[in-house]
Each structure stands twice: as C-alpha cells, then as structure tokens.
Design an enzyme around this catalytic site. Structure first.
Site, short mmCIF file in Angstrom:
data_model
loop_
_atom_site.label_atom_id
_atom_site.label_comp_id
_atom_site.label_asym_id
_atom_site.label_seq_id
_atom_site.Cartn_x
_atom_site.Cartn_y
_atom_site.Cartn_z
N ASP A 121 32.42 43.89 40.50
CA ASP A 121 31.30 44.02 39.56
C ASP A 121 31.10 45.47 39.12
O ASP A 121 29.99 45.90 38.88
CB ASP A 121 30.02 43.48 40.19
N CYS A 124 33.28 48.24 42.69
CA CYS A 124 34.27 47.93 43.71
C CYS A 124 34.87 49.17 44.37
O CYS A 124 35.19 49.14 45.56
CB CYS A 124 35.37 47.02 43.16
N HIS A 334 40.22 47.78 39.78
CA HIS A 334 39.65 46.96 40.84
C HIS A 334 40.35 47.29 42.16
O HIS A 334 41.57 47.40 42.21
CB HIS A 334 39.81 45.48 40.53
#
Length: 347
Positions: A121, A124, A334
C-alpha cells in the site's frame, strides 16, 4: 563514499522497471505473467526483457487477506512460505522476464529458504524494513534511547515553519493542527513497542509479538510517521552540512540534485508527503531510510539479476555496528521479506 560505489543516475531515481502499456489479463496469464498495476511514470532503467518488448507484468496484492475471508485482522506481513514455491506461483511463464525472476529467486534461495509477502500500500519499504528490524534485534537501538529524541518534533517545527505542511498518514484523518503532539506520540509509541520486543528472551517470542503488532493498523501507521520524520531530520542535517561545504555521503548529493527535492522543504512536499498516499520510496530515499533507522538495508533486486546491482546495500559503506536487514524486490517498488537463513550459509 565515491561515485563508483553508488547506483548511477539512470538507475537510482525511482529505479523501477519502466512502465509499459499493460496487456489484458488473459494475454498476461497465457504468457505466465500478471496484468500490470497502474501507477505514475518513473525514471528508471528497463529490464532486459522489457528492452526487447516483453512486458511480463505483475499485479500487486494491495491487502494480505486472512484465510477465513475477513473474520480475523488482516496481516501486514503474510505467513512465510517456501521461497521457490512462491516463485513458481508468481512466475509460471517462460518469457525472458519470468526466466530472470526465476533465476533471481533461485539465487536468493541459496541463502534464505522462505519468504513473507508484505502488504503493498505504498508503505511497503518502511513496513518491510521496520518489521525485519523490530523482530530480529535483542536490544533497543541506542538512537531510540536518546532522551533528546522526544524534543526533536518541537525543535524542528519551531525552527522550520514549512514542516507544518506535513501530511499525516491515512489513518490520522488529516488532523494536522496538533502536528508536534502527533509526531511526538508516534516517536514515543515506536520506542515503547520496540523496547517491549527487545525485552523478550527468544527470537520466536519476538517474532510472534511483531506479527501481532503489525496487525494493529493504528499503531503500525504511527510507526511510519515517526520514521518519515526521522528521515526528514536526517535530510535536514545532510543538507545543512552540504551547504556548509562539509563532506556528505554521495547519495545526499543525488537526493538534492532532483528538481523535485532541491532542499528539505521540497523533499517533504513532493516525496515524504506522498509516501503511503500516492507513492512509496524511491531508490535514493532508501539510503535516507537506512540513515534514519541506523540499519544497513540489503536488498535482492531480482530485476537486476546477473548484474553487480543484484544485491544492493543501503548505504554502500555502512558503519560496522549497524545491524543488517534483508529485503527482496522484483521491481524496486514493492518489497517482501526473505526469512530463515539456510543452515549451511549461517555457519
């Protein structure tokens, strides 16, 4: 630190595989990939596969859902699973990109047997770093023991009025009228919870407690406000040193060379305020994160497999007494957490 030891311009700003138009989900599935996640364009180098026109994209799981469909708190860091099983599940195709990812995971599996997926979100990088740091240490970091730490919010905000432009995290409902108290509360909570984990006698107990801690959204997002503030404090120190002609780490030269962060005020408005809202940390900001929490952050960058950037360390010349946390990323946006060091590599 010299230029040769740093990711060079073209690799560091945003440093994700450049976005290309997403294909439909069916076409992606037939080739073993996943549909692309939408996002803002970033400056970056392209993976070899993308340079040749292959777009074996992945979609990020925005939430880590509990197995019972939602009756239990959602997890910010999912339970561990075998790292090669995870790879096979995520990358089924034979495109050049998928092959690159598989080889990267195979390399990581020589050091770590398992992986834990982190909620994606835009927090990370902070989440994965803090989770690793808080769960593995047996003592409270010295910088968190400093009594001056709690005086920092009032000191900085009184000195730099522009800090009042701080955008609080999504869980704070935008209430910025008590910014000093909010940041102080976040720092206090981070120290209290980290101290509680450090007092536990076994690593297993710390791990269980950390898992539980990262299901409490209000506390978890408060940690991120604290760390972002520490990042800003470090940025101000580096900027002031640079302006005075003092020697500074090379990453800080890059940090303030960007059009969007010529000074700490722009860094706050255009970058730190966006973390968790519309974006995450860029590559050069990973160095700032490392300096803020006094941890060396070692990252397996799978898109850089078979290059000297496959394992990137932030900072490149860390103090010897800094603990090390290890993360893994497929695209420099991510981050997940590799766990369980292989026995043969830990001897």
């Amino acid at each position: 630190m010299n230029r040769e030891t740093m990711p060079q311009p073209g690799a560091w700003p945003g440093a994700s595989c450049a976005e290309t138009p997403a294909r439909d989900a069916g076409a992606a599935a037939r080739e073993g990939g996943k549909p692309a996640a939408s996002g803002q364009p970033r400056l970056a180098t392209r993976c070899p596969a993308e340079q040749e026109g292959e777009t074996d994209k992945k979609v990020f799981c925005l939430l880590v859902h509990p197995p019972n469909g939602g009756n239990e708190p959602r997890l910010s860091v999912a339970p561990e699973m075998d790292i090669m099983d995870y790879c096979k599940k995520e990358w089924r195709g034979n495109t050049q990109k998928a092959t690159c990812m598989k080889k990267g995971y195979e390399e990581v599996s020589q050091k770590f047997t398992s992986i834990r997926r982190v909620r994606g979100d835009n927090y990370c990088a902070l989440r994965a770093t803090l989770f690793q740091a808080m769960s593995q240490l047996a003592e409270l970091p010295r910088w968190l023991q400093d009594p001056e730490l709690m005086l920092l919010p009032e000191k900085l905000i009184n000195r730099y009025n522009w800090i009042k432009q701080w955008k609080l995290g999504l869980k704070f409902d935008g209430k910025s009228e008590d910014l000093v108290d909010r940041i102080k509360e976040s720092l206090t909570l981070l120290r209290k919870k980290w101290a509680g984990l450090a007092e536990m006698r076994t690593s297993e107990a710390r791990q269980r407690a950390c898992d539980e801690l990262f299901t409490n959204e209000e506390e978890e997002y408060s940690f991120y406000e604290a760390v972002k503030f520490l990042m800003l404090n470090r940025a101000i120190e580096l900027y002031d040193d640079k302006e005075k002609g003092k020697e500074v780490p090379f990453f800080s030269v890059l940090l303030f060379a960007r059009d969007t962060s010529n000074d700490p005020g722009q860094l706050l408005r255009n970058h730190l305020n966006q973390v968790g809202h519309t974006g995450g940390l860029e590559q050069v900001e990973m160095f700032l994160l490392a300096y803020a929490v006094h941890h060396t952050i070692q990252v397996y960058r799978l898109s850089k497999y078979n290059t000297e950037e496959f394992i990137t360390v932030y900072p490149t010349d860390p103090p010897k007494d800094w603990p090390v946390v290890t993360l893994i990323t497929e695209d420099d946006r991510h981050y997940n957490v590799p766990v369980r060091v292989c026995e043969e590599t830990s001897l």
